[in-house]
Enzyme design. Structure first.
Site, PDB file in Angstrom:
ATOM      1  N   PHE A 109     -32.417   9.174   9.303  1.00  0.00           N
ATOM      2  CA  PHE A 109     -33.231   9.292  10.515  1.00  0.00           C
ATOM      3  C   PHE A 109     -34.732   9.286  10.219  1.00  0.00           C
ATOM      4  O   PHE A 109     -35.517   9.910  10.912  1.00  0.00           O
ATOM      5  CB  PHE A 109     -32.835  10.547  11.308  1.00  0.00           C
ATOM      6  CG  PHE A 109     -31.365  10.629  11.582  1.00  0.00           C
ATOM      7  CD1 PHE A 109     -30.751   9.726  12.439  1.00  0.00           C
ATOM      8  CD2 PHE A 109     -30.579  11.582  10.947  1.00  0.00           C
ATOM      9  CE1 PHE A 109     -29.386   9.769  12.670  1.00  0.00           C
ATOM     10  CE2 PHE A 109     -29.209  11.633  11.178  1.00  0.00           C
ATOM     11  CZ  PHE A 109     -28.608  10.729  12.041  1.00  0.00           C
ATOM     12  N   ARG A 110     -35.104   8.544   9.158  1.00  0.00           N
ATOM     13  CA  ARG A 110     -36.510   8.381   8.771  1.00  0.00           C
ATOM     14  C   ARG A 110     -37.176   9.689   8.349  1.00  0.00           C
ATOM     15  O   ARG A 110     -38.404   9.780   8.287  1.00  0.00           O
ATOM     16  CB  ARG A 110     -37.339   7.743   9.905  1.00  0.00           C
ATOM     17  CG  ARG A 110     -36.746   6.478  10.499  1.00  0.00           C
ATOM     18  CD  ARG A 110     -36.605   5.372   9.480  1.00  0.00           C
ATOM     19  NE  ARG A 110     -36.210   4.111  10.107  1.00  0.00           N
ATOM     20  CZ  ARG A 110     -35.707   3.083   9.448  1.00  0.00           C
ATOM     21  NH1 ARG A 110     -35.504   3.173   8.137  1.00  0.00           N
ATOM     22  NH2 ARG A 110     -35.384   1.973  10.073  1.00  0.00           N
ATOM     23  N   LEU A 111     -36.397  10.704   8.036  1.00  0.00           N
ATOM     24  CA  LEU A 111     -36.959  11.971   7.564  1.00  0.00           C
ATOM     25  C   LEU A 111     -37.010  11.925   6.035  1.00  0.00           C
ATOM     26  O   LEU A 111     -36.370  12.719   5.330  1.00  0.00           O
ATOM     27  CB  LEU A 111     -36.122  13.148   8.071  1.00  0.00           C
ATOM     28  CG  LEU A 111     -36.035  13.259   9.593  1.00  0.00           C
ATOM     29  CD1 LEU A 111     -35.116  14.408  10.007  1.00  0.00           C
ATOM     30  CD2 LEU A 111     -37.430  13.454  10.191  1.00  0.00           C
TER      31      LEU A 111
END
Length: 222
Positions: free
Chosen positions: A198-200
């Site tokens: 999730f692009r974290l």
């Protein structure tokens, strides 16, 4: 309307299927970046299908425009990251005029990347000679052949020059031409990036002002 060739953003299921190797928090428990880089490079050697030592080299031209191309890392140690090329090429001219550069290693199979920034210095003649001697004979002849980055009329002209230089060095060793040398990027900043769902993503950066200083480390927001 034609179908887009740009892949869609990953779905929740896509993220769930990602490798969990990058979830290992001990990957970032380091106080010195060169050793960590060597660990990641060794992992890339086992996973990447081609050229795990490939890196994007960014320089700046006389008009202030950035310029980037792929080159191959040929050595790395506490002094920095070393590559070799024709110093009369576009990159060579830019490095002589503005001796600083940025590097990017992107290992798609590992979902990791490393960014490096710092001043650049030429390697010694002895270092350049030693690496040049290790290259395939045809590659050494190629260094004499190419007026790198300059206009070329056609492929036939290149092949004619190859034949000419091959005949010239027939039966003898091929020495290193003066215009062929190496450069070392002396890092003052090295950032490690690893993909997370999730692009974290995780980012770890090492900084110092000069090579005489010890490294400081910090985590960055994704």
């Amino acid at each position: 309307m034609t179908q887009s060739v740009i892949p869609p953003s990953p779905s929740r299921a896509d993220y769930a299927a990602q490798l969990e190797a990058n979830a290992d928090e001990t990957l970032f428990e380091r106080d010195e970046p060169i050793a960590l880089f060597l660990e990641w490079l060794e992992s890339a050697r086992a996973a990447e299908p081609n050229d795990p030592n490939a890196m994007a080299l960014a320089t700046v031209d006389a008009d202030g425009y950035p310029d980037v191309r792929m080159v191959l890392l040929k050595d790395v140690d506490a002094r920095g990251f070393t590559f070799f090329s024709n110093q009369e090429s576009a990159k060579g001219g830019q490095l002589w005029a503005n001796p600083s550069a940025a590097l990017l290693f992107h290992w798609k199979s590992l979902r990791r990347q490393v960014r490096v920034r710092g001043p650049v210095e030429p390697v010694s003649a002895a270092e350049a000679d030693a690496y040049f001697a290790s290259r395939a004979r045809e590659s050494r002849i190629g260094a004499w052949v190419s007026d790198q980055s300059r206009p070329l009329a056609d492929r036939a002209t290149l092949e004619a020059r190859v034949a000419e230089q091959t005949a010239r060095f027939d039966g003898q060793e091929v020495p290193r031409p003066d215009r062929w040398t190496g450069w070392r990027v002396k890092p003052v900043q090295i950032e490690f990036w690893r993909d997370r769902p999730f692009r974290l993503h995780d980012r770890l950066r090492f900084d110092r002002t000069t090579q005489d200083q010890s490294w400081s480390r910090s985590r960055l927001w994704p």
